[in-house]
Motif scaffolding. Structure first.
Motif, PDB file in Angstrom:
ATOM      1  N   LEU A  10      51.809  36.555  -7.178  1.00 26.70           N
ATOM      2  CA  LEU A  10      51.316  36.163  -6.041  1.00 26.70           C
ATOM      3  C   LEU A  10      49.548  36.210  -6.125  1.00 26.70           C
ATOM      4  N   LYS A  11      49.156  37.302  -6.617  1.00 24.70           N
ATOM      5  CA  LYS A  11      47.701  37.204  -6.892  1.00 24.70           C
ATOM      6  C   LYS A  11      46.989  36.123  -7.634  1.00 24.70           C
ATOM      7  N   ASP A  12      47.859  35.636  -8.737  1.00 26.27           N
ATOM      8  CA  ASP A  12      47.434  34.541  -9.546  1.00 26.27           C
ATOM      9  C   ASP A  12      47.650  33.145  -8.636  1.00 26.27           C
ATOM     10  N   ALA A  13      48.651  33.056  -7.925  1.00 24.53           N
ATOM     11  CA  ALA A  13      48.536  31.825  -7.039  1.00 24.53           C
ATOM     12  C   ALA A  13      47.604  31.931  -6.121  1.00 24.53           C
ATOM     13  N   GLU A  14      47.188  33.137  -5.545  1.00 24.50           N
ATOM     14  CA  GLU A  14      46.198  33.246  -4.781  1.00 24.50           C
ATOM     15  C   GLU A  14      44.713  32.780  -5.109  1.00 24.50           C
ATOM     16  N   SER A  15      44.734  33.085  -6.418  1.00 27.15           N
ATOM     17  CA  SER A  15      43.199  32.921  -7.457  1.00 27.15           C
ATOM     18  C   SER A  15      43.217  31.250  -7.463  1.00 27.15           C
ATOM     19  N   LYS A  16      44.459  30.594  -7.473  1.00 27.64           N
ATOM     20  CA  LYS A  16      44.523  29.255  -7.707  1.00 27.64           C
ATOM     21  C   LYS A  16      44.196  28.490  -6.402  1.00 27.64           C
ATOM     22  N   ASP A  17      43.778  29.349  -5.248  1.00 25.66           N
ATOM     23  CA  ASP A  17      43.754  28.575  -3.950  1.00 25.66           C
ATOM     24  C   ASP A  17      45.146  28.016  -3.238  1.00 25.66           C
ATOM     25  N   VAL A  18      46.310  28.737  -3.737  1.00 28.33           N
ATOM     26  CA  VAL A  18      47.579  28.417  -3.079  1.00 28.33           C
ATOM     27  C   VAL A  18      47.860  29.234  -1.903  1.00 28.33           C
ATOM     28  N   ARG A  19      47.977  28.629  -0.814  1.00 29.19           N
ATOM     29  CA  ARG A  19      48.164  29.446   0.531  1.00 29.19           C
ATOM     30  C   ARG A  19      49.404  30.135   0.443  1.00 29.19           C
ATOM     31  N   LEU A  20      49.374  31.373   0.788  1.00 25.64           N
ATOM     32  CA  LEU A  20      50.743  32.426   0.534  1.00 25.64           C
ATOM     33  C   LEU A  20      51.319  32.683   2.026  1.00 25.64           C
ATOM     34  N   ILE A  21      52.558  32.882   2.140  1.00 22.47           N
ATOM     35  CA  ILE A  21      53.095  33.454   3.221  1.00 22.47           C
ATOM     36  C   ILE A  21      53.032  35.197   3.306  1.00 22.47           C
ATOM     37  N   ASP A  22      53.082  35.572   1.982  1.00 21.90           N
ATOM     38  CA  ASP A  22      53.182  36.885   1.683  1.00 21.90           C
ATOM     39  C   ASP A  22      52.106  37.265   0.574  1.00 21.90           C
ATOM     40  N   LYS A  23      51.034  37.906   0.924  1.00 20.76           N
ATOM     41  CA  LYS A  23      49.946  38.262   0.026  1.00 20.76           C
ATOM     42  C   LYS A  23      50.441  39.292  -0.778  1.00 20.76           C
ATOM     43  N   ILE A  24      51.457  40.083  -0.282  1.00 16.03           N
ATOM     44  CA  ILE A  24      51.788  41.318  -1.120  1.00 16.03           C
ATOM     45  C   ILE A  24      53.361  41.126  -1.198  1.00 16.03           C
ATOM     46  N   PRO A  25      53.894  41.836  -2.180  1.00 22.15           N
ATOM     47  CA  PRO A  25      55.440  41.421  -2.060  1.00 22.15           C
ATOM     48  C   PRO A  25      56.344  42.337  -1.075  1.00 22.15           C
ATOM     49  N   ARG A  26      57.187  42.173  -0.528  1.00 21.42           N
ATOM     50  CA  ARG A  26      58.005  42.898   0.264  1.00 21.42           C
ATOM     51  C   ARG A  26      59.588  43.091  -0.284  1.00 21.42           C
ATOM     52  N   LYS A  27      60.336  43.779   0.327  1.00 25.12           N
ATOM     53  CA  LYS A  27      61.709  44.037  -0.026  1.00 25.12           C
ATOM     54  C   LYS A  27      62.846  43.103   0.310  1.00 25.12           C
ATOM     55  N   GLY A  28      63.285  42.354  -0.591  1.00 25.14           N
ATOM     56  CA  GLY A  28      64.202  41.234  -0.122  1.00 25.14           C
ATOM     57  C   GLY A  28      65.729  41.662  -0.219  1.00 25.14           C
ATOM     58  N   ALA A  29      66.649  41.105  -0.371  1.00 26.06           N
ATOM     59  CA  ALA A  29      67.909  41.343  -0.686  1.00 26.06           C
ATOM     60  C   ALA A  29      67.983  41.843  -1.914  1.00 26.06           C
ATOM     61  N   GLU A  30      69.270  42.637  -2.165  1.00 27.68           N
ATOM     62  CA  GLU A  30      69.290  43.353  -3.358  1.00 27.68           C
ATOM     63  C   GLU A  30      68.236  44.207  -3.978  1.00 27.68           C
ATOM     64  N   GLY A  31      67.513  44.738  -2.777  1.00 32.25           N
ATOM     65  CA  GLY A  31      66.386  45.631  -3.490  1.00 32.25           C
ATOM     66  C   GLY A  31      65.302  44.964  -4.111  1.00 32.25           C
ATOM     67  N   LEU A  32      65.079  43.540  -4.440  1.00 31.33           N
ATOM     68  CA  LEU A  32      64.372  43.006  -5.502  1.00 31.33           C
ATOM     69  C   LEU A  32      62.933  42.791  -4.313  1.00 31.33           C
ATOM     70  N   SER A  33      61.752  42.655  -5.314  1.00 38.75           N
ATOM     71  CA  SER A  33      60.534  42.355  -4.647  1.00 38.75           C
ATOM     72  C   SER A  33      60.561  40.779  -4.339  1.00 38.75           C
ATOM     73  N   ILE A  34      59.839  40.419  -3.397  1.00 37.07           N
ATOM     74  CA  ILE A  34      60.068  39.152  -3.024  1.00 37.07           C
ATOM     75  C   ILE A  34      58.463  38.644  -2.376  1.00 37.07           C
ATOM     76  N   GLY A  35      58.029  37.406  -2.731  1.00 32.10           N
ATOM     77  CA  GLY A  35      56.765  37.038  -1.932  1.00 32.10           C
ATOM     78  C   GLY A  35      57.209  35.346  -1.748  1.00 32.10           C
ATOM     79  N   PHE A  36      56.765  34.887  -0.615  1.00 36.02           N
ATOM     80  CA  PHE A  36      56.750  33.444  -0.469  1.00 36.02           C
ATOM     81  C   PHE A  36      55.470  32.823  -0.505  1.00 36.02           C
ATOM     82  N   LEU A  37      55.517  31.669  -1.099  1.00 37.57           N
ATOM     83  CA  LEU A  37      54.199  30.603  -0.987  1.00 37.57           C
ATOM     84  C   LEU A  37      54.371  29.812   0.084  1.00 37.57           C
ATOM     85  N   HIS A  38      53.286  29.285   0.755  1.00 35.52           N
ATOM     86  CA  HIS A  38      53.533  28.307   1.863  1.00 35.52           C
ATOM     87  C   HIS A  38      53.961  27.145   1.423  1.00 35.52           C
ATOM     88  N   PRO A  39      55.123  26.475   2.257  1.00 35.66           N
ATOM     89  CA  PRO A  39      55.378  25.134   2.026  1.00 35.66           C
ATOM     90  C   PRO A  39      54.498  23.918   1.963  1.00 35.66           C
TER      91      PRO A  39
END
Ligand code: ZN
Length: 134
Positions: A91-120
């Motif tokens: 996510l940090k890497d995408a942000e450093s390339k000026d990609v708009r993010l929905i999640d700047k830091i990961p949150r917990k998704g299904a199956e206990g995994l870390s997830i983060g969304f980029l903006h469509p």
């Protein structure tokens, strides 16, 4: 940053039971987990296809992200999740390339995994998720 594989494909459905029945009876897949993710106001059902999962998403709240999506666009392909060794760094890497993010830091998704969304809007119309153990 480089995804190792497609972790899952998220598909928005209106009725989880009916959709599970389609995937089981028509495609011959087996639903191995049903989980409610309160944070995202969804109930999810998972199927394994090779190393990629299908994640069916039924909204539990019309005001939630999937509720709004199906209201506007109907059922269908919702997002693609790339498996990442380190979601936070990706996510940090995408942000450093000026990609708009929905999640700047990961949150917990299904199956206990870390997830983060980029903006469509930043990803050519495809909602992209990064997904991983950390
Ligand atoms: Zn997902």
């Amino acid at each position: 940053m480089k995804p190792t594989h497609i972790e899952h494909i998220g598909i928005a459905v209106k009725n989880l039971e009916e959709s599970i029945s389609f995937y089981e009876n028509v495609l011959g897949l087996k639903c191995y987990a049903i989980e409610e993710v309160k944070d995202q106001k969804v109930k999810t059902a998972f199927f394994m296809v090779g190393q990629t999962k299908i994640e069916l998403l039924e909204s539990t709240d019309p005001e939630g992200p999937i509720g709004k999506f199906t209201e506007k666009k109907g059922e269908g392909l919702h997002h693609i999740a790339f498996a990442m060794d380190n979601v936070e760094e990706a996510l940090k890497d995408a942000e450093s390339k000026d990609v708009r993010l929905i999640d700047k830091i990961p949150r917990k998704g299904a199956e206990g995994l870390s997830i983060g969304f980029l903006h469509p809007k930043a990803t050519k119309g495809v909602l992209m998720e990064f997904c991983g153990k950390k």
